[in-house]
Motif scaffolding. Sequence first.
Motif, PDB file in Angstrom:
ATOM      1  N   LEU A 113       0.836  -1.206   0.000  1.00  0.00           N
ATOM      2  CA  LEU A 113       0.000   0.000   0.000  1.00  0.00           C
ATOM      3  C   LEU A 113       0.870   1.255   0.000  1.00  0.00           C
ATOM      4  CD1 LEU A 113      -2.770   1.412   0.205  1.00  0.00           C
ATOM      5  CD2 LEU A 113      -2.569   1.185   2.688  1.00  0.00           C
ATOM      6  N   VAL A 114       1.918   1.259   0.806  1.00  0.00           N
ATOM      7  CA  VAL A 114       2.821   2.417   0.835  1.00  0.00           C
ATOM      8  C   VAL A 114       3.539   2.559  -0.508  1.00  0.00           C
ATOM      9  CG1 VAL A 114       4.908   3.383   1.907  1.00  0.00           C
ATOM     10  CG2 VAL A 114       3.097   2.421   3.342  1.00  0.00           C
ATOM     11  N   VAL A 115       4.026   1.453  -1.063  1.00  0.00           N
ATOM     12  CA  VAL A 115       4.691   1.498  -2.376  1.00  0.00           C
ATOM     13  C   VAL A 115       3.748   2.088  -3.416  1.00  0.00           C
ATOM     14  CG1 VAL A 115       5.607   0.093  -4.267  1.00  0.00           C
ATOM     15  CG2 VAL A 115       6.272  -0.427  -1.911  1.00  0.00           C
ATOM     16  N   GLN A 116       2.538   1.547  -3.475  1.00  0.00           N
ATOM     17  CA  GLN A 116       1.574   2.016  -4.474  1.00  0.00           C
ATOM     18  C   GLN A 116       1.154   3.467  -4.226  1.00  0.00           C
ATOM     19  OE1 GLN A 116       0.627   0.509  -7.351  1.00  0.00           O
ATOM     20  NE2 GLN A 116       2.167  -1.008  -6.789  1.00  0.00           N
ATOM     21  N   LYS A 120       1.303   6.260  -7.051  1.00  0.00           N
ATOM     22  CA  LYS A 120       0.043   6.739  -7.635  1.00  0.00           C
ATOM     23  C   LYS A 120      -0.449   8.080  -7.114  1.00  0.00           C
ATOM     24  CE  LYS A 120      -0.511   2.658  -9.646  1.00  0.00           C
ATOM     25  NZ  LYS A 120       0.184   2.384 -10.833  1.00  0.00           N
ATOM     26  N   ILE A 121      -0.062   8.469  -5.915  1.00  0.00           N
ATOM     27  CA  ILE A 121      -0.532   9.751  -5.355  1.00  0.00           C
ATOM     28  C   ILE A 121       0.488  10.816  -5.735  1.00  0.00           C
ATOM     29  CG2 ILE A 121      -1.094  11.021  -3.239  1.00  0.00           C
ATOM     30  CD1 ILE A 121      -1.923   8.276  -2.024  1.00  0.00           C
ATOM     31  N   PRO A 122       0.072  11.790  -6.554  1.00  0.00           N
ATOM     32  CA  PRO A 122       1.033  12.761  -7.102  1.00  0.00           C
ATOM     33  C   PRO A 122       1.909  13.462  -6.057  1.00  0.00           C
ATOM     34  CG  PRO A 122      -1.071  12.964  -8.215  1.00  0.00           C
ATOM     35  CD  PRO A 122      -1.276  11.999  -7.078  1.00  0.00           C
ATOM     36  N   SER A 123       1.336  13.875  -4.942  1.00  0.00           N
ATOM     37  CA  SER A 123       2.148  14.584  -3.943  1.00  0.00           C
ATOM     38  C   SER A 123       3.208  13.678  -3.325  1.00  0.00           C
ATOM     39  CB  SER A 123       1.255  15.190  -2.854  1.00  0.00           C
ATOM     40  OG  SER A 123       0.482  14.181  -2.238  1.00  0.00           O
ATOM     41  N   LEU A 124       2.886  12.419  -3.119  1.00  0.00           N
ATOM     42  CA  LEU A 124       3.880  11.473  -2.588  1.00  0.00           C
ATOM     43  C   LEU A 124       4.896  11.109  -3.666  1.00  0.00           C
ATOM     44  CD1 LEU A 124       1.692   9.053  -0.432  1.00  0.00           C
ATOM     45  CD2 LEU A 124       3.200  10.884   0.357  1.00  0.00           C
ATOM     46  N   PRO A 135      12.100  10.161   1.833  1.00  0.00           N
ATOM     47  CA  PRO A 135      10.705  10.114   2.314  1.00  0.00           C
ATOM     48  C   PRO A 135      10.078   8.719   2.209  1.00  0.00           C
ATOM     49  CG  PRO A 135      11.039  12.061   0.961  1.00  0.00           C
ATOM     50  CD  PRO A 135      12.281  11.217   0.813  1.00  0.00           C
ATOM     51  N   PHE A 136      10.395   8.020   1.120  1.00  0.00           N
ATOM     52  CA  PHE A 136       9.885   6.655   0.954  1.00  0.00           C
ATOM     53  C   PHE A 136      10.502   5.728   1.997  1.00  0.00           C
ATOM     54  CE2 PHE A 136      10.302   2.381  -0.844  1.00  0.00           C
ATOM     55  CZ  PHE A 136       8.977   2.083  -1.099  1.00  0.00           C
ATOM     56  N   ALA A 137      11.804   5.817   2.180  1.00  0.00           N
ATOM     57  CA  ALA A 137      12.500   4.966   3.156  1.00  0.00           C
ATOM     58  C   ALA A 137      12.002   5.247   4.570  1.00  0.00           C
ATOM     59  CB  ALA A 137      14.007   5.189   3.068  1.00  0.00           C
ATOM     60  N   ILE A 138      11.760   6.507   4.887  1.00  0.00           N
ATOM     61  CA  ILE A 138      11.251   6.867   6.216  1.00  0.00           C
ATOM     62  C   ILE A 138       9.858   6.285   6.422  1.00  0.00           C
ATOM     63  CG2 ILE A 138      10.449   8.814   7.622  1.00  0.00           C
ATOM     64  CD1 ILE A 138      12.872  10.406   6.371  1.00  0.00           C
ATOM     65  N   ALA A 139       8.996   6.423   5.414  1.00  0.00           N
ATOM     66  CA  ALA A 139       7.631   5.882   5.528  1.00  0.00           C
ATOM     67  C   ALA A 139       7.673   4.369   5.728  1.00  0.00           C
ATOM     68  CB  ALA A 139       6.818   6.236   4.283  1.00  0.00           C
ATOM     69  N   GLN A 140       8.497   3.679   4.957  1.00  0.00           N
ATOM     70  CA  GLN A 140       8.579   2.229   5.093  1.00  0.00           C
ATOM     71  C   GLN A 140       9.230   1.838   6.426  1.00  0.00           C
ATOM     72  OE1 GLN A 140       6.819   0.307   3.584  1.00  0.00           O
ATOM     73  NE2 GLN A 140       6.822   0.538   1.380  1.00  0.00           N
ATOM     74  N   GLY A 141      10.189   2.621   6.875  1.00  0.00           N
ATOM     75  CA  GLY A 141      10.826   2.358   8.162  1.00  0.00           C
ATOM     76  C   GLY A 141       9.849   2.498   9.312  1.00  0.00           C
ATOM     77  N   ILE A 142       9.040   3.555   9.272  1.00  0.00           N
ATOM     78  CA  ILE A 142       8.022   3.759  10.306  1.00  0.00           C
ATOM     79  C   ILE A 142       7.021   2.609  10.285  1.00  0.00           C
ATOM     80  CG2 ILE A 142       6.056   5.218  10.971  1.00  0.00           C
ATOM     81  CD1 ILE A 142       7.806   7.643  10.059  1.00  0.00           C
ATOM     82  N   LEU A 143       6.602   2.219   9.084  1.00  0.00           N
ATOM     83  CA  LEU A 143       5.654   1.105   8.958  1.00  0.00           C
ATOM     84  C   LEU A 143       6.237  -0.171   9.559  1.00  0.00           C
ATOM     85  CD1 LEU A 143       2.877   0.265   7.689  1.00  0.00           C
ATOM     86  CD2 LEU A 143       4.215  -0.538   5.732  1.00  0.00           C
ATOM     87  N   LEU A 144       7.489  -0.450   9.254  1.00  0.00           N
ATOM     88  CA  LEU A 144       8.142  -1.653   9.787  1.00  0.00           C
ATOM     89  C   LEU A 144       8.194  -1.616  11.314  1.00  0.00           C
ATOM     90  CD1 LEU A 144       9.663  -4.315   9.412  1.00  0.00           C
ATOM     91  CD2 LEU A 144      11.760  -2.972   9.128  1.00  0.00           C
ATOM     92  N   VAL A 145       8.594  -0.498  11.876  1.00  0.00           N
ATOM     93  CA  VAL A 145       8.671  -0.381  13.339  1.00  0.00           C
ATOM     94  C   VAL A 145       7.292  -0.577  13.961  1.00  0.00           C
ATOM     95  CG1 VAL A 145       9.109   1.228  15.242  1.00  0.00           C
ATOM     96  CG2 VAL A 145      10.768   1.023  13.372  1.00  0.00           C
TER      97      VAL A 145
END
Length: 163
Positions: A113-116, A120-124, A135-145
């Motif tokens: 979901l985060v990858v997509q 797909k979301i222009p601002s992201l 920003p992508f790595a931080i989002a995935q890191g937070i999700l993992l934690v």
Amino acid sequence: MVFGMSLATYTTIHVIISLVGIAAGLIVLFGMFGGKRLDGMTAVFLVTTVLTSVTGFGFPFEKVTPAIILGILSLLMLAIAIVARYPSHLDGTWRAIYAITAVVALYFNCFVLVVQSFLKIPSLHALAPKGNEPPFAIAQGILLVLFVVAGIRAVKKFHPVTA
């Protein structure tokens, strides 16, 4: 065309199934925190999450991709979770095995979901057009934690009364 429907229609069906699986999975996860079995919602979560992976294999591809590998890993986790939940009735160590594998399967769906979302979301997408920016790595890191903490909590708190 995929299974007699346009790629856009197939994608829409896949996304809807995925979102239902994620929503049901989050409800099941919070139920685990309270020691609740949530039998009906668990079935919805497991079925839709299996369908998410299975329908993911229906997209056109030419080689093995990380998405295909993740789909295979997700189905493996789900197979173990289903065995732990149903034939093994969450007895003994199967309770912890179920909690871990169900949380991992939900994490995989949320990871996608985060990858997509970044694709797909222009601002992201503007923040991480290649998918390897901070920003992508931080989002995935937070999700993992969050999921590691949730998994530990689920194993500790999920002690449902047998039906």
